[in-house]
Design a protein around this motif. Structure first.
Motif, PDB file in Angstrom:
ATOM      1  N   UNK A 100       7.296   0.888   6.558  1.00  0.00           N
ATOM      2  CA  UNK A 100       6.014   0.774   5.864  1.00  0.00           C
ATOM      3  C   UNK A 100       5.953  -0.488   5.015  1.00  0.00           C
ATOM      4  N   UNK A 101       7.060  -0.814   4.350  1.00  0.00           N
ATOM      5  CA  UNK A 101       7.115  -2.035   3.544  1.00  0.00           C
ATOM      6  C   UNK A 101       6.996  -3.271   4.428  1.00  0.00           C
ATOM      7  N   UNK A 102       7.668  -3.254   5.579  1.00  0.00           N
ATOM      8  CA  UNK A 102       7.560  -4.371   6.514  1.00  0.00           C
ATOM      9  C   UNK A 102       6.129  -4.515   7.014  1.00  0.00           C
ATOM     10  N   UNK A 103       5.455  -3.400   7.284  1.00  0.00           N
ATOM     11  CA  UNK A 103       4.062  -3.455   7.743  1.00  0.00           C
ATOM     12  C   UNK A 103       3.150  -4.024   6.662  1.00  0.00           C
ATOM     13  N   UNK A 106       3.545  -7.659   6.993  1.00  0.00           N
ATOM     14  CA  UNK A 106       2.862  -8.114   8.206  1.00  0.00           C
ATOM     15  C   UNK A 106       1.345  -8.153   7.990  1.00  0.00           C
ATOM     16  N   UNK A 107       0.804  -7.165   7.285  1.00  0.00           N
ATOM     17  CA  UNK A 107      -0.635  -7.143   7.007  1.00  0.00           C
ATOM     18  C   UNK A 107      -1.040  -8.338   6.143  1.00  0.00           C
ATOM     19  N   UNK A 108      -0.219  -8.670   5.159  1.00  0.00           N
ATOM     20  CA  UNK A 108      -0.493  -9.852   4.334  1.00  0.00           C
ATOM     21  C   UNK A 108      -0.446 -11.117   5.185  1.00  0.00           C
ATOM     22  N   UNK A 109       0.546 -11.199   6.075  1.00  0.00           N
ATOM     23  CA  UNK A 109       0.651 -12.362   6.953  1.00  0.00           C
ATOM     24  C   UNK A 109      -0.566 -12.478   7.871  1.00  0.00           C
ATOM     25  N   UNK A 110      -0.962 -11.359   8.475  1.00  0.00           N
ATOM     26  CA  UNK A 110      -2.091 -11.371   9.405  1.00  0.00           C
ATOM     27  C   UNK A 110      -3.363 -11.887   8.733  1.00  0.00           C
ATOM     28  N   UNK A 336      -0.892   2.275 -10.966  1.00  0.00           N
ATOM     29  CA  UNK A 336      -1.233   1.386  -9.856  1.00  0.00           C
ATOM     30  C   UNK A 336      -1.255   2.158  -8.540  1.00  0.00           C
ATOM     31  N   UNK A 337      -0.275   3.025  -8.343  1.00  0.00           N
ATOM     32  CA  UNK A 337      -0.251   3.860  -7.137  1.00  0.00           C
ATOM     33  C   UNK A 337      -1.450   4.795  -7.117  1.00  0.00           C
ATOM     34  N   UNK A 338      -1.782   5.356  -8.278  1.00  0.00           N
ATOM     35  CA  UNK A 338      -2.916   6.279  -8.329  1.00  0.00           C
ATOM     36  C   UNK A 338      -4.226   5.564  -8.020  1.00  0.00           C
ATOM     37  N   UNK A 339      -4.401   4.355  -8.520  1.00  0.00           N
ATOM     38  CA  UNK A 339      -5.615   3.606  -8.200  1.00  0.00           C
ATOM     39  C   UNK A 339      -5.696   3.321  -6.699  1.00  0.00           C
ATOM     40  N   UNK A 340      -4.559   2.968  -6.099  1.00  0.00           N
ATOM     41  CA  UNK A 340      -4.549   2.716  -4.662  1.00  0.00           C
ATOM     42  C   UNK A 340      -4.829   3.991  -3.881  1.00  0.00           C
ATOM     43  N   UNK A 395       0.005   6.633   7.969  1.00  0.00           N
ATOM     44  CA  UNK A 395      -0.818   5.436   7.833  1.00  0.00           C
ATOM     45  C   UNK A 395      -1.456   5.390   6.446  1.00  0.00           C
ATOM     46  N   UNK A 396      -1.949   6.510   5.965  1.00  0.00           N
ATOM     47  CA  UNK A 396      -2.538   6.531   4.630  1.00  0.00           C
ATOM     48  C   UNK A 396      -1.512   6.133   3.572  1.00  0.00           C
ATOM     49  N   UNK A 397      -0.290   6.628   3.729  1.00  0.00           N
ATOM     50  CA  UNK A 397       0.753   6.277   2.772  1.00  0.00           C
ATOM     51  C   UNK A 397       1.034   4.792   2.743  1.00  0.00           C
ATOM     52  N   UNK A 398       1.081   4.159   3.909  1.00  0.00           N
ATOM     53  CA  UNK A 398       1.324   2.718   3.968  1.00  0.00           C
ATOM     54  C   UNK A 398       0.127   1.957   3.406  1.00  0.00           C
ATOM     55  N   UNK A 399      -1.073   2.460   3.631  1.00  0.00           N
ATOM     56  CA  UNK A 399      -2.267   1.828   3.042  1.00  0.00           C
ATOM     57  C   UNK A 399      -2.223   1.893   1.511  1.00  0.00           C
ATOM     58  N   UNK A 400      -1.772   2.999   0.974  1.00  0.00           N
ATOM     59  CA  UNK A 400      -1.635   3.108  -0.485  1.00  0.00           C
ATOM     60  C   UNK A 400      -0.583   2.124  -0.984  1.00  0.00           C
ATOM     61  N   UNK A 401       0.529   2.025  -0.249  1.00  0.00           N
ATOM     62  CA  UNK A 401       1.564   1.064  -0.627  1.00  0.00           C
ATOM     63  C   UNK A 401       1.002  -0.359  -0.635  1.00  0.00           C
ATOM     64  N   UNK A 402       0.234  -0.710   0.382  1.00  0.00           N
ATOM     65  CA  UNK A 402      -0.388  -2.028   0.432  1.00  0.00           C
ATOM     66  C   UNK A 402      -1.287  -2.264  -0.785  1.00  0.00           C
ATOM     67  N   UNK A 403      -2.097  -1.271  -1.126  1.00  0.00           N
ATOM     68  CA  UNK A 403      -2.980  -1.416  -2.282  1.00  0.00           C
ATOM     69  C   UNK A 403      -2.215  -1.631  -3.571  1.00  0.00           C
ATOM     70  N   UNK A 404      -1.139  -0.874  -3.751  1.00  0.00           N
ATOM     71  CA  UNK A 404      -0.342  -1.028  -4.973  1.00  0.00           C
ATOM     72  C   UNK A 404       0.354  -2.387  -5.010  1.00  0.00           C
ATOM     73  N   UNK A 405       0.833  -2.847  -3.858  1.00  0.00           N
ATOM     74  CA  UNK A 405       1.508  -4.153  -3.802  1.00  0.00           C
ATOM     75  C   UNK A 405       0.523  -5.278  -4.114  1.00  0.00           C
ATOM     76  N   UNK A 406      -0.676  -5.196  -3.555  1.00  0.00           N
ATOM     77  CA  UNK A 406      -1.667  -6.243  -3.839  1.00  0.00           C
ATOM     78  C   UNK A 406      -1.963  -6.345  -5.334  1.00  0.00           C
ATOM     79  N   UNK A 407      -1.989  -5.214  -6.025  1.00  0.00           N
ATOM     80  CA  UNK A 407      -2.219  -5.250  -7.466  1.00  0.00           C
ATOM     81  C   UNK A 407      -1.013  -5.802  -8.205  1.00  0.00           C
ATOM     82  N   UNK A 408       0.166  -5.262  -7.915  1.00  0.00           N
ATOM     83  CA  UNK A 408       1.351  -5.627  -8.700  1.00  0.00           C
ATOM     84  C   UNK A 408       1.803  -7.060  -8.414  1.00  0.00           C
TER      85      UNK A 408
END
Length: 411
Positions: A100-103, A106-110, A336-340, A395-408
């Motif tokens: 999920x972290x790798x994805x 990859x999403x940031x790269x894409x 941050x996780x809760x907002x995502x 997929x939802x979990x990875x989407x939440x991770x992406x949202x939290x990473x974009x903020x942090x």
């Protein structure tokens, strides 16, 4: 272009990765530093490099892939989990957090999305602790809880040393394994419990992790023939053990609302059908979000061991081998996780939750702000081949991770 998760790519990688060490019943067998664990590491290195991540392996075999930030001098956002498994374990435990972290990267790269801070993906060594004890060894050394010499000297049941096995599989890195400046650590994981599944919820925003105590216990009695030896002359180590096993269930039922207790491993000697057991070695595991409750449970268990030994007239040993305090996570990471989560699944499809299982996040929490994301385990089942999470929830979990990473990563 907005960064989005590619669910098909994630699924393809997940399935391909879990062909490594696959079992006939749909699980995986990749214990720490096994040939299968080496192959899993090799695959990760290949994928990290394909995603333009700078790969580093430290002296504990922890594997890092770094994506630079626009200000690469800033402390990075670290995200990941582990890829070692239980013997005949599940396909989601640990792996989901790494892939999920790798994805996310990859999403940031894409999308061509840069971040102010570097983002690093990590696969920690020996999280499960089934081959080398204690568990969470790689993250424990990284956080300064254990030193490298202690960790490298851990032995499996065949007497193989952790450090030697790292060399054998080619993952004894040269980078120091020690605390360093991190902006935060985020870990996606399956819940490994029933609460999200029972509540029909997609996401758990983890507030902290239970504290726990592990102990090794042994009774030493006297072996004798099972036929001629009358009952009143027996010194049966297994009878004493059975008394303690029963008491653990009583202690857990009365010691605190969230207290759990387990006897998970028993070795009886000589383990013959017609010989009275002379020696039994077994383990105790007590967990609660209240450290005082764990302390009281361990004290009660020690007294139960002593009383059982007196009743059966056998010798006893009790060694607490690990004690981890409860770990409340940092408010800024929880929020941050809760907002995502709110953005991805809405107000009614997530909840705050506490983890009953230990995770690498427990140790990272000692050196940097830390947060976790849970996705449901169907039936609450984990650490077995039947472990399962619905793909939509993955997929939802990875989407939440992406949202939290974009903020942090832009703080």
């Amino acid at each position: 272009m907005r960064a989005t998760i590619d669910a098909d790519r994630l699924r393809e990688r997940f399935d391909a990765f879990n062909e490594i060490g696959a079992t006939e019943r749909g699980g995986v067998d990749r214990p720490s530093l096994s040939p299968e664990n080496r192959e899993a590491r090799d695959r990760l290195v290949e994928w990290f490099e394909a995603a333009d991540l700078a790969v580093t392996v430290d002296e504990m075999g922890n594997l890092f892939g770094r994506r630079p930030g626009s200000d690469d001098s800033l402390a990075p956002v670290l995200l990941g989990s582990h890829v070692d498994s239980q013997y005949n374990g599940g396909r989601y435990d640990g792996v989901l957090g790494v892939l999920g972290a790798l994805e996310v990267v990859e999403a940031l790269n894409d999308a061509g999305t840069g971040t102010e801070r570097p983002v690093e993906v990590v696969a920690w060594s020996n999280e499960e602790g089934v081959r080398f004890q204690p568990d969470m060894l790689g993250s424990g050394v990284f956080a300064g809880v254990f030193d490298v010499e202690y960790a490298h000297g851990r032995e499996d049941k065949e007497g193989n040393r952790f450090g030697d096995e790292l060399e054998r599989i080619g993952y004894a890195g040269t980078a120091p394994c020690e605390p360093r400046d991190l902006h935060c650590y985020l870990e996606l994981h399956v819940e490994q419990g029933p609460y999200l599944d029972e509540g029909d919820l997609s996401i758990g925003v983890v507030e902290g992790v239970y504290g726990f105590s592990w102990a090794n216990v042994a009774f030493e009695g006297q072996a004798d023939h099972a036929g001629p030896t009358p009952m009143h002359l027996r010194h049966d180590a297994l009878v004493a053990t059975s008394d303690v096993v029963q008491s653990v269930r009583r202690i857990a039922g009365t010691g605190g609302a969230d207290l759990v207790g387990t006897v998970g491993s028993i070795d009886a000697h000589p383990n013959s059908i017609n010989v009275i057991p002379e020696r039994v070695e077994f383990t105790l595991d007590f967990r609660s979000y209240d450290d005082g409750v764990v302390e009281a449970a361990v004290d009660r268990a020690r007294r139960e061991v002593e009383w059982a030994a007196e009743r059966e007239d056998v010798e006893w040993e009790f060694e607490e081998i690990m004690r981890i305090d409860a770990a409340p996570f940092a408010d800024e990471c929880i929020e941050a996780v809760e907002r995502a989560a709110r953005s991805v699944v809405g107000e009614d499809d997530y909840t705050r939750i506490v983890s009953g299982a230990g995770h690498d996040a427990s140790y990272l929490n000692e050196i940097c702000p830390t947060g976790m994301i849970f996705v449901p385990s169907v039936g609450g089942i984990s650490h077995v081949e039947e472990e399962y999470t619905e793909w939509e929830d993955v997929v939802r979990g990875v989407e939440v991770l992406l949202g939290a990473v974009l903020e942090k990563a832009d703080e």
